[in-house]
Design a protein around this motif. Structure first.
Motif, mmCIF file in Angstrom:
data_model
loop_
_atom_site.group_PDB
_atom_site.id
_atom_site.type_symbol
_atom_site.label_atom_id
_atom_site.label_comp_id
_atom_site.label_asym_id
_atom_site.label_seq_id
_atom_site.Cartn_x
_atom_site.Cartn_y
_atom_site.Cartn_z
ATOM 1 N N UNK A 157 -5.620 -5.414 -7.512
ATOM 2 C CA UNK A 157 -4.799 -6.095 -6.509
ATOM 3 C C UNK A 157 -3.335 -6.133 -6.929
ATOM 4 N N UNK A 158 -3.093 -6.301 -8.226
ATOM 5 C CA UNK A 158 -1.719 -6.244 -8.732
ATOM 6 C C UNK A 158 -1.142 -4.850 -8.517
ATOM 7 N N UNK A 159 -1.897 -3.845 -8.906
ATOM 8 C CA UNK A 159 -1.463 -2.456 -8.693
ATOM 9 C C UNK A 159 -1.189 -2.199 -7.204
ATOM 10 N N UNK A 160 -2.068 -2.698 -6.328
ATOM 11 C CA UNK A 160 -1.927 -2.488 -4.895
ATOM 12 C C UNK A 160 -0.610 -3.057 -4.367
ATOM 13 N N UNK A 161 -0.254 -4.245 -4.857
ATOM 14 C CA UNK A 161 1.009 -4.865 -4.447
ATOM 15 C C UNK A 161 2.202 -4.030 -4.908
ATOM 16 N N UNK A 162 2.147 -3.577 -6.160
ATOM 17 C CA UNK A 162 3.235 -2.761 -6.700
ATOM 18 C C UNK A 162 3.301 -1.403 -5.996
ATOM 19 N N UNK A 163 2.142 -0.860 -5.658
ATOM 20 C CA UNK A 163 2.100 0.432 -4.973
ATOM 21 C C UNK A 163 2.783 0.357 -3.614
ATOM 22 N N UNK A 164 2.563 -0.741 -2.882
ATOM 23 C CA UNK A 164 3.219 -0.917 -1.586
ATOM 24 C C UNK A 164 4.739 -0.957 -1.752
ATOM 25 N N UNK B 20 7.070 2.210 -0.514
ATOM 26 C CA UNK B 20 8.080 1.885 0.487
ATOM 27 C C UNK B 20 9.482 2.226 0.006
ATOM 28 N N UNK B 21 9.774 1.912 -1.262
ATOM 29 C CA UNK B 21 11.088 2.224 -1.833
ATOM 30 C C UNK B 21 11.313 3.734 -1.882
ATOM 31 N N UNK B 22 10.273 4.477 -2.246
ATOM 32 C CA UNK B 22 10.395 5.939 -2.297
ATOM 33 C C UNK B 22 10.716 6.503 -0.923
ATOM 34 N N UNK B 23 10.037 5.971 0.094
ATOM 35 C CA UNK B 23 10.253 6.443 1.454
ATOM 36 C C UNK B 23 11.666 6.142 1.929
ATOM 37 N N UNK B 24 12.161 4.947 1.573
ATOM 38 C CA UNK B 24 13.513 4.545 1.995
ATOM 39 C C UNK B 24 14.585 5.342 1.247
ATOM 40 N N UNK B 25 14.416 5.471 -0.065
ATOM 41 C CA UNK B 25 15.445 6.098 -0.902
ATOM 42 C C UNK B 25 15.489 7.618 -0.741
ATOM 43 N N UNK B 26 14.304 8.220 -0.615
ATOM 44 C CA UNK B 26 14.249 9.683 -0.590
ATOM 45 C C UNK B 26 13.824 10.242 0.761
ATOM 46 N N UNK B 27 13.331 9.370 1.623
ATOM 47 C CA UNK B 27 12.951 9.807 2.958
ATOM 48 C C UNK B 27 11.875 10.871 2.974
ATOM 49 N N UNK B 28 11.085 10.887 1.908
ATOM 50 C CA UNK B 28 10.076 11.930 1.784
ATOM 51 C C UNK B 28 8.678 11.434 2.085
ATOM 52 N N UNK C 90 2.543 10.055 0.878
ATOM 53 C CA UNK C 90 1.079 10.003 1.009
ATOM 54 C C UNK C 90 0.374 10.044 -0.335
ATOM 55 N N UNK C 91 1.016 10.653 -1.346
ATOM 56 C CA UNK C 91 0.392 10.708 -2.666
ATOM 57 C C UNK C 91 0.125 9.304 -3.197
ATOM 58 N N UNK C 92 1.045 8.365 -2.948
ATOM 59 C CA UNK C 92 0.854 6.981 -3.389
ATOM 60 C C UNK C 92 -0.458 6.414 -2.835
#
Length: 215
Positions: free
Chosen positions: A29-36, A40-48, A51-53
């Motif tokens: 559950x901790x990992x799941x929170x960090x993964x979100x 999300x940060x990867x998508x915002x910063x790199x716009x890529x 799905x691998x996450x």
């Protein structure tokens, strides 16, 4: 960010779960929170494509939950079915990794098959709990809360994913679209409810109650 609540509560009461499978569920559950956060940060910063996450999360989620139930229930026929489900699902994950596009594509169908198997596994756990645990003690059984929360969420989430997979909404009527949006909103609400049930279960559990075998 309701998913962080059971993490906080879980770590507050972590001593109750040391050396049990529930400890690793809390870690997930901790990992799941960090993964979100990171996806999300990867998508915002790199716009890529991120799905691998979520593909990695799926492997860990079903690995941890299937193992959790395999360890915590004792009816041998249920354990055998969990092994069978695990072999099927992780063979498909391996196939997807080596022959699919694990990095760029989120396999909805595979994840929904795994979720359907998980619902069956949850029912195994609930059947065993109800058959072998005194009714007054069920409220102290952490597996009961994990099962209840997960089942409530999956009952609504699975139909949503089926709608997406089958393409039912390619040319929806206004009524169909309204119904689908209602399901999506209900799924989001039940997702939050699920995490609150987990948190309450971590708080309420006196210990990890081991149900008796009913072979």
């Amino acid at each position: 960010m309701s998913e962080i609540i059971p993490v906080i509560v879980g770590f507050i009461y972590i001593k109750k779960f040391i050396d049990t499978p529930v400890f690793w569920f809390i870690i997930f559950l901790l990992y799941n929170s960090l993964n979100d956060i990171f996806s999300g940060a990867y998508n915002i910063l790199y716009g890529g494509n991120n799905h691998l996450f979520f593909n990695i999360r799926s492997v860990l989620y079903f690995g941890v939950t299937y193992w959790l139930y395999w360890k915590m229930i004792h009816t041998q026929k249920f354990k055998n079915w969990i092994i069978f489900f695990s072999v099927v699902i992780f063979s498909l994950f391996l196939y997807d990794l080596f022959y699919g596009d694990f990095i760029m594509v989120y396999d909805l169908l595979l994840n929904q098959i795994a979720s359907l198997f998980f619902m069956i596994i949850i029912l195994f756990g609930l059947i065993e709990i109800l058959n072998s645990t005194d009714f007054l003690n069920i409220k102290y059984n952490v597996l009961f809360y994990i099962s209840l929360g997960s089942l409530l969420y999956l009952v609504v989430d699975l139909p949503i994913m089926i709608v997406i997979i089958t393409g039912w909404l390619k040319n929806p009527t206004e009524t169909e679209l309204t119904f689908f949006l209602f399901l999506r909103k209900t799924s989001m609400i039940l997702g939050s409810v699920m995490y609150l049930i987990f948190a309450y279960g971590f708080y309420k559990a006196r210990e990890v109650i081991k149900v008796q075998s009913t072979n």
